[in-house]
Write an enzyme that holds these catalytic residues in place. Structure first.
Site, short mmCIF file in Angstrom:
data_model
loop_
_atom_site.label_atom_id
_atom_site.label_comp_id
_atom_site.label_asym_id
_atom_site.label_seq_id
_atom_site.Cartn_x
_atom_site.Cartn_y
_atom_site.Cartn_z
N HIS A 14 0.87 -1.18 0.00
CA HIS A 14 0.00 0.00 0.00
C HIS A 14 0.90 1.23 0.00
O HIS A 14 1.87 1.28 0.75
CB HIS A 14 -0.89 -0.02 1.24
CG HIS A 14 -2.01 0.97 1.21
ND1 HIS A 14 -1.81 2.32 1.34
CD2 HIS A 14 -3.34 0.80 1.02
CE1 HIS A 14 -2.98 2.93 1.26
NE2 HIS A 14 -3.92 2.04 1.06
N ARG A 69 -6.59 10.39 -0.03
CA ARG A 69 -6.40 10.86 -1.40
C ARG A 69 -7.73 11.00 -2.12
O ARG A 69 -7.92 11.88 -2.94
CB ARG A 69 -5.44 9.92 -2.15
CG ARG A 69 -3.99 10.10 -1.71
CD ARG A 69 -3.10 8.99 -2.21
NE ARG A 69 -3.27 7.75 -1.43
CZ ARG A 69 -3.23 6.54 -1.93
NH1 ARG A 69 -3.01 6.37 -3.21
NH2 ARG A 69 -3.40 5.50 -1.15
#
Lengths: 248, 603
Positions: free
Chosen positions: B236, B256
Site C-alpha cells: 500500500h 487521497r
C-alpha cells in the site's frame, strides 16, 4: 530516551505478582511496543492480547499506572519514566495469565440482547432511505471497538461484581445503538430495565472518561436509555394513556 | 500425549473476519451445523482495520456505473491475470451483498436522497465505495458479528488450527488448540472453509495485524492444495513512517479520495510526472481537474494520486531513493491544503477522516488538518492464495474451500482498493453456500489417529527444547529478510539469496524452544506460527523469481517492463511428495466473448 522499567503483573492464580522488566525505550514508542520488546528479549512466555496495534480492534486493554487504557495507544512520552510503569490486567474479569483476562462474559451478555429488527424496506427494490443526520447520531455508538475498558472501570462490575444482573456500559451503548437505529422496530427497554440492570448505573461517568473512542457513553447512551425507561414504565401520565391504548 | 477433545460440525469455518463470518452465516442459513474458529476474540479480526469502503456498482452517486464498468476496472487493475469468472460474479453480486448488510443493521453514510453514499477510490472509474467515514471495516465486521451470533453458529474463540486432517485426499477435520489453556481439539467436519486472511507478518513493515501469519495458505498447501499468484503482494503506498513504532500502520486511500496530494521534499506534486499509458485517458491533466474530480464533477478525470496502488507505491519509492523524500524516508501526504478550496476544511477533514485524524494526533502528535503527514509504502495485502474454483470456492482438495484474502483469483496481479471488503462478502457467501451443499452430500469422514498424534507431537516439540532459540528472533530475521529481498523492488540475485536464506531460517525454526506451560504462552504461539510464515515466504519468493517481468504488485528491477511471455499464465505451487515446493505455470483460460467485449467497451 534510554532505559525504562515496566512493572508487569505476571503469572497465574496464587503465584501471580508484579515483576520488573527493564528495556530500552525510544521516540514514539507505546506501551505495547515495550511489552513486545520484553517478550522478545527476556520473557517469551509473557501473555498479552493484541491484534492491530492501531487502536482499532480493542484487544490490548490493560491498566497502565492504574488507568484502564489500550496499550497500543498509550505513548511512553506521556508517562513518567523515572518510575516503573505499572501494567496490570483488567480487574473486572477473571484473570487467566499475565495481562490476559477471561472476557467471555461480555460476549454472552451481548448475545442475550434482542437483535436488530428492521422496519419493512422503504423502496420497492428492498432498500431503505435514511438521512445522514439520523445516521450520525448512532454512528457514534457504532465506533465502539469492544475493548471493554468501560466495563473494567465501572464500579458496578469492578467493585460490586454485579455481572449476573448488570449488562455494563458497553452493552448500554450497544442497546442505545439499536434503540436509536433509524430502521429498528424492536423494544429492548424492558430488557434493559430488568435483566440489564440499567438502574444500577448512577452516572459517575467513569466509562466515558476511559473510552478510547471518545464515545460520550453516559450522556448520549445511558441517560437517554434511562429516560426512555422512565417514560415507558414510571411516568404516571403515560401510564394513564396506556390504559386506553393497546400496546405496540 | 494426544489427549484431546472432539467436536463435530458439518461445516467448519476457520477465520472469523468478514469472509469467515459471511461464510458461517450462509452455511447456517442452509440448516447445517456450523463451527466458526477464530484465532483471536470474535470481532477483532483484521477486517476491523479496513478503512476506505466496499466497492459495489450500485450507481447511487453516478448513474453511469454498472457491473460491466466494475468488472473492467477490476480486470484492468489485475492486469488481466484475474480469474475472470470471479471478477464477473464479484461485480454482479457485490451490490446485493452491501444491501444485505444494511438489512442486518449496518449504517453507511448517506446521499442527499437517503441512499447509500459512495466514494471515489483508486482504479475505480466512478464513485463506488459504500463507506462509513474511514472505519468501514469495523462497521462490516460488527454487523456480521452481531447478526451472526443469532444464527446458531458455534463460535470457538482464541483457537488456533495447526493441521488439516484428511481421509483419502478429502478434508475431514482440523487439529488445533485453544490459546487460553493450550488444550488440544479435533474439529470433525465434512467441509472446511478457510478464511484466514493474508501473510503480512512475513514482512517487517506491514499494515497487517499479528494474525496474518499465512495460516490458511500453509494449512491448504500442506493438505495438498495449490497456491496461486503468490508473487503478487500489494504494498500500500501510504503507511505511517514515523515514529518508528507505528511504521507501517495504514493511512487510508480515502485521504487521497478526499483530495489529499502527494508531495516530495521540493513541494512538487510528483505523481503528475509518471502516468502509465493504460490510464492516460482516465487521469486528470492538472491539479484543478483532479480537485474537480474529487468534489464530484463528472466531466473530470481522477488525480494521479488515485492511480493503482502498485504504481503509486513505486513512485513514492522512487522519490525516496532519489533523495526527494521526507526526513524519515517517506513522502508528504497533504490533506490540509484543501482549506484553500473549502472554508470549513478542518471540520470537513475530521468528519470525513475521523480515524486518520485520531491516529495521527495520538500516535504521531500530528494534526492532519493543519500539517502534512509523512507516508511510505507498507505491506498490505496478498493477491495470491489458495487456488479455488471461481463459482464454488472449492480448492483443489475436495471439501476444502477458501474465501477472502486467503483465496487467489479475483484480484489477479493487483487489487483495487475497496474490492477486498466486497470480495469477503461475495465469496464468503459463496464458500458458505457451497461448503454446506458439499457437506450435505458427504458421509462422515474417518479421523486418522496417526495424523492426530503426529499433529500433537509437532505442536509440543518446542517444549522439548527449553534452551532452544527464542522464536521471536527467528520471526524478526525472517521479516527483515523478506522486507529487504522480496519487497517492493525485486531482483534475481536478491530473491535467490532469499530462498537460500529461507533454508537457513527453516533450520533455525526447527530449533526454537520455549519454557513454561501451555496456557496462553505467547512464545509457544510464535513457535507454531513460524512454519506457516516460512511456507508462505518461500511461495512468494519462488513465484516472484519465476516471473521475469513487472506486473501489478510484482516489480522486478531487472525486468522492469511487462512481458507478453508472462501475460497469459498464473504461477502455481504445490507440495511435492518429498516435501519440496513444486512450481508450474498454468495457462489462463480464454475469456468468454461477451466479457471480452465488455472489457473492450470500457477501455
Amino acid at each position: 530516551m534510554g532505559k525504562a522499567t515496566f512493572r508487569i503483573w505476571t503469572g497465574q492464580a496464587e503465584q501471580a505478582g508484579f515483576k520488573d522488566y527493564a528495556t530500552d525505550v525510544g521516540e514514539g514508542m507505546v506501551v505495547l511496543d515495550a511489552v513486545h520488546q520484553i517478550q522478545a528479549e527476556t520473557a517469551p512466555t509473557l501473555a498479552c492480547r493484541w491484534n492491530c496495534k492501531a487502536g482499532k480492534c480493542g484487544s490490548c486493554s490493560a491498566e497502565i499506572n492504574g488507568k484502564p487504557r489500550l496499550m497500543c495507544m498509550t505513548r511512553l512520552d506521556q508517562l513518567d519514566l523515572s518510575m516503573p510503569v505499572v501494567i496490570e490486567p483488567m480487574k473486572s474479569f477473571p484473570h487467566i495469565k499475565d495481562l490476559v483476562t477471561d472476557v467471555s462474559w461480555n460476549f454472552r451478555v451481548k448475545k442475550s440482547i434482542k437483535k436488530f429488527k428492521p422496519r419493512a424496506p422503504d423502496a420497492p427494490d428492498g432498500t431503505w432511505r435514511m438521512q445522514q443526520a439520523d445516521v450520525d447520531r448512532v454512528q457514534e455508538f457504532r465506533k465502539c471497538i469492544e475493548c471493554f475498558l468501560c466495563q473494567d472501570v465501572c464500579h458496578v462490575l469492578r467493585d460490586h461484581h454485579k455481572h449476573p444482573e448488570f449488562a455494563g456500559p458497553r452493552h448500554f451503548v450497544y442497546t442505545a445503538a439499536l434503540e436509536m437505529h433509524p430502521l429498528d422496530t424492536e423494544d429492548r427497554l424492558g430488557q434493559m430495565k430488568d435483566e440489564g440492570g440499567l438502574g444500577y448505573c448512577n452516572i459517575t461517568k467513569c466509562c466515558t472518561k476511559v473510552c478510547p473512542e471518545h464515545i460520550t457513553i453516559t450522556d448520549n447512551a445511558i441517560i437517554p436509555l434511562k429516560e426512555r425507561v422512565v417514560d415507558e414504565y414510571y411516568d404516571p401520565i403515560t401510564r394513564l394513556f396506556k390504559m386506553f391504548k393497546p400496546r405496540k | 500425549m494426544s489427549d484431546y477433545q472432539t467436536v463435530e460440525h458439518d461445516v467448519l469455518v476457520i477465520g472469523a473476519g468478514g469472509a469467515g463470518l459471511r461464510a458461517a452465516i450462509e452455511a447456517a442459513a442452509s440448516k447445517v451445523s456450523v463451527g466458526l474458529v477464530c484465532k483471536s476474540l470474535l470481532g477483532k479480526a483484521h477486517t476491523v482495520m479496513a478503512e476506505g469502503g466496499m466497492a459495489a456498482a450500485m450507481a447511487n452517486v453516478d448513474d453511469r456505473d454498472n457491473w460491466k464498468v466494475h468488472f473492467s476496472d477490476t480486470m484492468r487493475g489485475g492486469q488481466y491475470l484475474n480469474n475472470w469468472v470471479m471478477a464477473e460474479l464479484h461485480a454482479k453480486e457485490a451490490p446485493d451483498r452491501v444491501r444485505e448488510l444494511e438489512a442486518w443493521g449496518a449504517l453507511f453514510d448517506r446521499t442527499r436522497d437517503g441512499r447509500i453514499l459512495q466514494r471515489n477510490f483508486g482504479g475505480h472509474r466512478y464513485p463506488r465505495l459504500a463507506h462509513v467515514g474511514d472505519r468501514t471495516g469495523l462497521e462490516m465486521i460488527r454487523t456480521l458479528q452481531d447478526h451472526g451470533i443469532h444464527q446458531g453458529i458455534e463460535v470457538y474463540m482464541e483457537q488456533t488450527v495447526t493441521t488439516l486432517l484428511t481421509d483419502g485426499g478429502r478434508v475431514v477435520g482440523a487439529f488445533g488448540y485453544d490459546r487460553e489453556r493450550g488444550r488440544f481439539k479435533v474439529f470433525k467436519a465434512k467441509a472446511i472453509v478457510l478464511a484466514t486472511g493474508g501473510v503480512g507478518r512475513a514482512f517487517k513493515i506491514s499494515s497487517n495485524s499479528w494474525e496474518y501469519t499465512g495460516d490458511g495458505h500453509a494449512l491448504a498447501y500442506n493438505a495438498g492444495a495449490d497456491l496461486m499468484d503468490m508473487e503478487f503482494v500489494q504494498f500500500h503506498p501510504t503507511g505511517m513512517v514515523w515514529p518508528p513504532s507505528v511504521r507501517g500502520i495504514l493511512v487510508t486511500e480515502g485521504v487521497r479520495g478526499e483530495g489529499g496530494r502527494l508531495l516530495n521534499n521540493k513541494g512538487e506534486r510528483f505523481m503528475f510526472n509518471d502516468i502509465p499509458d493504460l490510464y492516460k485517458n482516465q487521469t486528470a491533466k492538472d491539479a484543478e481537474e483532479g480537485w474537480r474530480y474529487v468534489t464530484g464533477d463528472k466531466s473530470a478525470n481522477r488525480p494521479p494520486e488515485l492511480l493503482t496502488r502498485d504504481h503509486v507505491a513505486r513512485c513514492i519509492n522512487r522519490e525516496v531513493k532519489a533523495g526527494r523524500g521526507s526526513p524519515h524516508g517517506g513522502v508528504y501526504l497533504d490533506i490540509a491544503w484543501i482549506k484553500e478550496k473549502i472554508p470549513s476544511a478542518q471540520d470537513h477533514i475530521k468528519k470525513k477522516l475521523p480515524s486518520m485524524y485520531h491516529q495521527f494526533k495520538e500516535l504521531a502528535g500530528v494534526d492532519i488538518t493543519t500539517t502534512t503527514m509523512e507516508v511510505g509504502p507498507t505491506t498490505h495485502y496478498v493477491m495470491g492464495g489458495v487456488r479455488v474454483d471461481g463459482v464454488t470456492q472449492m480448492s483443489t482438495v475436495p471439501g476444502l474451500f477458501a474465501a477472502g484474502e486467503v483465496a487467489a483469483g479475483l484480484h489477479g496481479a493487483n487489487r483495487l482498493g475497496g474490492n477486498s471488503l466486497s470480495d469477503l462478502l461475495v465469496f464468503g457467501k459463496r464458500a458458505g453456500e457451497h461448503a454446506a451443499n458439499w457437506a450435505r452430500q458427504q458421509g462422515a469422514g474417518r479421523i486418522d489417529e496417526a495424523q492426530v498424534s503426529q499433529a500433537a507431537k509437532q505442536a509440543l516439540e518446542p517444549f522439548d527444547r527449553p534452551n532452544g532459540e527464542n522464536p521471536y528472533n527467528v520471526q524478526h530475521s525472517l521479516q527483515d529478510m523478506m522486507q529487504d529481498k522480496v519487497g517492493i523492488v525485486r531482483t534475481e540475485a536478491d530473491m535467490a539469496a532469499a530462498i537460500e536464506g529461507l533454508g537457513a531460517l527453516k533450520k533455525r525454526a526447527s530449533g526454537v524452544g520455549i519454557a513454561g506451560n501451555r496456557e496462553y504462552n505467547s512464545g509457544w504461539h510464535t513457535c507454531l506460527d513460524l512454519p506457516n510464515l516460512l511456507c508462505v515466504s518461500e511461495a512468494v519468493a519462488r513465484c516472484a523469481l519465476d516471473r521475469r517481468e513487472s506486473r501489478g504488485g510484482h516489480f522486478r528491477e531487472d525486468y522492469p517492463e511487462k512481458s507478453k511471455e508472462f501475460a497469459n499464465h498464473n504461477t502455481v505451487v504445490r507440495k511435492n511428495a518429498d516435501g519440496s515446493m513444486q512450481l508450474r505455470r498454468e495457462a489462463i483460460p480464454a475469456m468468454r466473448e461477451d466479457l471480452k467485449q465488455v472489457v473492450e467497451e470500457n477501455k
